[in-house]
Design a protein around this motif. Structure first.
Motif, mmCIF file in Angstrom:
data_model
loop_
_atom_site.group_PDB
_atom_site.id
_atom_site.type_symbol
_atom_site.label_atom_id
_atom_site.label_comp_id
_atom_site.label_asym_id
_atom_site.label_seq_id
_atom_site.Cartn_x
_atom_site.Cartn_y
_atom_site.Cartn_z
ATOM 1 N N SER A 198 -7.554 1.884 -11.305
ATOM 2 C CA SER A 198 -7.670 3.338 -11.473
ATOM 3 C C SER A 198 -8.353 3.955 -10.258
ATOM 4 O O SER A 198 -7.944 4.997 -9.755
ATOM 5 C CB SER A 198 -8.455 3.660 -12.745
ATOM 6 O OG SER A 198 -8.588 5.049 -12.916
ATOM 7 N N LEU A 199 -9.421 3.295 -9.773
ATOM 8 C CA LEU A 199 -10.114 3.767 -8.564
ATOM 9 C C LEU A 199 -9.183 3.716 -7.358
ATOM 10 O O LEU A 199 -9.181 4.623 -6.515
ATOM 11 C CB LEU A 199 -11.360 2.912 -8.325
ATOM 12 C CG LEU A 199 -12.191 3.213 -7.076
ATOM 13 C CD1 LEU A 199 -12.678 4.645 -7.090
ATOM 14 C CD2 LEU A 199 -13.373 2.254 -6.994
ATOM 15 N N ALA A 200 -8.377 2.665 -7.257
ATOM 16 C CA ALA A 200 -7.416 2.567 -6.148
ATOM 17 C C ALA A 200 -6.418 3.722 -6.191
ATOM 18 O O ALA A 200 -6.052 4.289 -5.156
ATOM 19 C CB ALA A 200 -6.678 1.226 -6.214
ATOM 20 N N GLY A 201 -5.996 4.081 -7.411
ATOM 21 C CA GLY A 201 -5.111 5.239 -7.536
ATOM 22 C C GLY A 201 -5.779 6.518 -7.071
ATOM 23 O O GLY A 201 -5.156 7.377 -6.454
ATOM 24 N N ASP A 202 -7.088 6.667 -7.363
ATOM 25 C CA ASP A 202 -7.846 7.839 -6.924
ATOM 26 C C ASP A 202 -7.877 7.919 -5.399
ATOM 27 O O ASP A 202 -7.698 8.985 -4.810
ATOM 28 C CB ASP A 202 -9.264 7.764 -7.485
ATOM 29 C CG ASP A 202 -9.960 9.112 -7.453
ATOM 30 O OD1 ASP A 202 -11.119 9.185 -7.890
ATOM 31 O OD2 ASP A 202 -9.368 10.097 -6.995
ATOM 32 N N ILE A 203 -8.118 6.773 -4.741
ATOM 33 C CA ILE A 203 -8.140 6.761 -3.279
ATOM 34 C C ILE A 203 -6.759 7.116 -2.726
ATOM 35 O O ILE A 203 -6.636 7.882 -1.764
ATOM 36 C CB ILE A 203 -8.601 5.386 -2.772
ATOM 37 C CG1 ILE A 203 -10.082 5.151 -3.139
ATOM 38 C CG2 ILE A 203 -8.415 5.257 -1.262
ATOM 39 C CD1 ILE A 203 -10.602 3.791 -2.760
ATOM 40 N N ALA A 204 -5.712 6.578 -3.346
ATOM 41 C CA ALA A 204 -4.353 6.910 -2.893
ATOM 42 C C ALA A 204 -4.081 8.407 -3.033
ATOM 43 O O ALA A 204 -3.433 9.012 -2.176
ATOM 44 C CB ALA A 204 -3.319 6.102 -3.690
ATOM 45 N N LEU A 205 -4.586 9.032 -4.101
ATOM 46 C CA LEU A 205 -4.437 10.479 -4.261
ATOM 47 C C LEU A 205 -5.132 11.215 -3.129
ATOM 48 O O LEU A 205 -4.609 12.200 -2.594
ATOM 49 C CB LEU A 205 -5.019 10.925 -5.607
ATOM 50 C CG LEU A 205 -4.190 10.632 -6.856
ATOM 51 C CD1 LEU A 205 -4.902 11.154 -8.090
ATOM 52 C CD2 LEU A 205 -2.815 11.267 -6.752
#
Length: 678
Positions: free
Chosen positions: A327-334
């Protein structure tokens, strides 16, 4: 893992479990040096202590030493105490724990047969550790610690009592009951004050109280306990240093002091590396990743994310850590505007039953941002509602826990003993406290009500905006569908083809079929649009006569499959050319379509030579097709920095008997069609 909601609002389940085992490594190991022990017993406890100090970093070494020791203490209480160490070492060595479970069962069986209450108490403590860390069953672990606490209460052993209280306090905190956790931590402090016990237990209690108050947002009190524990760092072991800096960093993160939190997490990374344990390293790297993200250090956050993912690969059964890190990785990708990577990470995170409300609130908030960036506002609003629901649950729990902690604090044994001397004064304070609680609840209700009203207002406003946009799009869509093929044209072709029995019937069928396929799409590829135009021209060609010439020229550098265009944009101008420029013209009829590149634009040119009278002008026509074109272009240009352009030109031939009518459609590269897509 100590992930964002570990730092922003509370301790996650696995992180709290790791913290609990660190407490237990100390509290359960403080067993030697008690009065009445023989020299032989003291030597055994010294060896036992050394083994416990090594079990977290070198579990395989502990198992080997236990194997060499057990021959001299066969079938005795000492033998089964070593057996419990073996079971815990097997679990810490990433063993599937089937052997460890069998060892635990043997220890429990011996304690029941022999009536050894102390061994049974130790069993429930150790087995609680196993259930917490390896199975993730927090409530079951708490039940184990409660049984250990009841057994130690009956023995009256002060040190065992301290151990049991700390374990039980940790369990209550991890399972979301900080008020009861505070109660048991304070019981430990009361006993340590009276018995003058060692600083190690005090250190653990200070950190536990710091975490507890951080979870209920009493940051002033949390800061006080972490500062009390700070001077003891020089005398504690590596895993205690990691535990202290990591927990203190969480508290600072809760309070919004991100730079101070970053410093503590960097301190925590040093002992984490020394521990050489995947869970500790994964926690440290994940914390550093997120606090850097909050500070806007995206490159640094990405570096720590890669490291956290590497450590996560060594924790295959840690569903919570996987959920939060992805989920954190998705946040960084955003934050990097990499929507493809964000979609991948969010889909890999999953939605498991072990995830708590704090983690789900953050995850849904990230999904809301993701779908908003994808212009999928329906799903974005759905996840916004779910995030708000969990946020409301968290806030309600925090208020209840704050009130419960205040109430339980005044029920402490030591507090009650002090209050007996001034009972009338304390009764007044209690009544004042009740008024304060009432005021807090009233204010909370007012704040929540204001928030609900504001949310409803914003929701209504958004719904009105969406409704206006949808009405505009529906009107365009109906107009577009109605004007794709003129009914008069259909009837004329049918009458002609049925009468003459020409092969044009096939062209008409193809035209109708293609129109049906495209009728629900606002945006098509240029290849699809030109194919439809070809079908339309083929159907009209017999009526235009043998002197009709149709030319289509597509430049080699244009990839028509990858150029998007509003549906029917070219066809409308081709149809106008046939109706107004070519039909009824006696001379040579020419219709030409050219596709080329000009700078960063794709240019489509529709040109016909025929009747000298002008076509219907896009700027002044009352025709429905032209209205659709005008509305579509205006709507798209409002959403784009680079504008789509339609240029209409007309010139007379030298003979004055015919005119050349040209329409030039310019489409910029990377033009955004989202505002009219289905």
């Amino acid at each position: 893992m100590l992930l964002r909601y570990t730092k922003a609002r509370g301790v996650t389940q696995v992180a709290a479990a790791v913290c609990a085992i660190i407490f237990l490594l100390h509290s359960c190991s403080a067993q030697g040096g008690r009065q009445g022990m023989t020299d032989d017993e003291e030597r055994f406890d010294e060896i036992y202590q050394q083994l416990r100090d090594t079990i977290f970093t070198h579990p395989e070494r502990v198992v080997a030493i236990i194997d060499s020791l057990q021959g001299s203490v066969a079938d005795s209480a000492r033998y089964y105490r070593l057996e419990m160490l073996r079971a815990e070492a097997l679990c810490n060595d990433n063993d599937p724990c089937s052997n460890g479970v069998e060892v635990f069962e043997r220890v429990y069986g011996y304690s029941r047969r022999s009536g050894d209450k102390e061994l049974e108490m130790l069993y429930w403590n150790y087995y609680g550790n196993y259930v917490m860390l390896n199975l993730g069953l927090r409530d079951s672990a708490r039940a184990c610690y409660e049984r250990a606490y009841k057994l130690v209460e009956a023995t009256g052993d002060e040190q065992r009592f301290v151990t049991a209280c700390i374990n039980l306090a940790d369990a209550y905190r991890i399972t979301g009951d900080p008020a009861r956790a505070s109660l048991y931590y304070r019981k430990v402090l009361a006993r340590l004050d009276s018995a003058s016990s060692g600083d190690m237990s005090v250190f653990n209690v200070y950190i536990g109280l710091g975490q507890t108050y951080a979870e209920i947002a009493n940051y002033t009190e949390a800061e006080r306990y972490f500062r009390l524990a700070g001077p003891m760092l020089d005398s504690v072991k590596t895993y205690d240093k990691f535990f202290y800096h990591n927990s203190y960093g969480n508290q600072l993160y809760y309070a919004g002091r991100y730079k101070d939190a970053l410093q503590q997490f960097e301190f925590a990374a040093i002992p984490a590396a020394e521990l050489r344990h995947p869970a500790a390293s994964c926690i440290a790297e994940t914390n550093l990743c997120e606090v850097n993200l909050m500070l806007g250090n995206i490159a640094e956050a990405h570096k720590h994310l890669d490291s956290a993912l590497s450590w996560l690969s060594q924790l295959p059964n840690d569903a919570l850590s996987k959920f939060y890190i992805y989920s954190l990785a998705g946040d960084i990708a955003l934050n990097e505007s990499n929507l493809g990577a964000a979609r991948h990470y969010f889909s890999e995170a999953g939605d498991t039953a072990v995830i708590g409300p704090r983690e789900m609130a953050l995850h849904y908030a990230r999904l809301q941002r993701f779908f908003a960036q994808m212009h999928n506002y329906r799903d974005a609003y759905h996840y916004l509602q779910r995030a708000n629901h969990y946020e409301q649950l968290i806030n309600n729990d925090r208020i209840r826990n704050q009130i419960a902690e205040i109430e339980l604090r005044y029920r402490q044994d030591t507090t009650i003993m002090q209050q007996r001397l001034v009972i009338s004064e304390k009764e007044t304070e209690v009544r004042t406290l009740e008024v304060q609680i009432f005021i807090v609840i009233l204010v909370a209700i007012l704040v929540i009500s204001a928030f609900v009203i504001y949310s409803m207002y914003k929701h209504r406003q958004r719904m009105m905006e969406e409704m206006n946009l949808k009405q505009s799009l529906y009107a365009m869509r109906l107009a577009n569908i109605r004007n794709r093929i003129s009914p008069h044209f259909v009837f004329n072709v049918l009458n002609r083809e049925l009468k003459d029995s020409s092969p044009g019937i096939e062209n008409l069928v193809n035209l109708l079929r293609t129109n049906l396929q495209l009728c629900d799409r606002y945006v098509v590829s240029l290849a699809e649009e030109l194919a439809f135009v070809d079908t339309y021209v083929a159907a009209e060609a017999p009526a235009l006569g043998s002197n009709f010439n149709y030319v289509k020229d597509i430049a080699a550098e244009v990839d028509v499959d990858n150029v998007a265009i509003p549906s029917m944009m070219v066809q409308i101008f081709v149809e106008n050319a046939v109706k107004y420029g070519l039909r009824g013209f006696d001379g040579a009829k020419r219709l030409e379509i050219r596709v080329s590149r000009s700078g960063d634009q794709t240019v489509v040119t529709v040109e016909n030579e025929g009747n000298p009278s002008p076509h219907t002008d896009i700027r002044s026509s009352t025709g429905t097709g032209m209205k659709v074109v005008t509305q579509t272009v205006n709507l798209l240009n409002e959403q784009n920095k680079s504008k789509m352009n339609i240029d209409i030109r007309r010139r007379m031939n030298a003979d004055g008997k015919s005119s050349i009518f040209t329409v030039i459609i310019s489409i910029p590269d990377n033009f955004d069609f989202n505002s009219i897509k289905n």
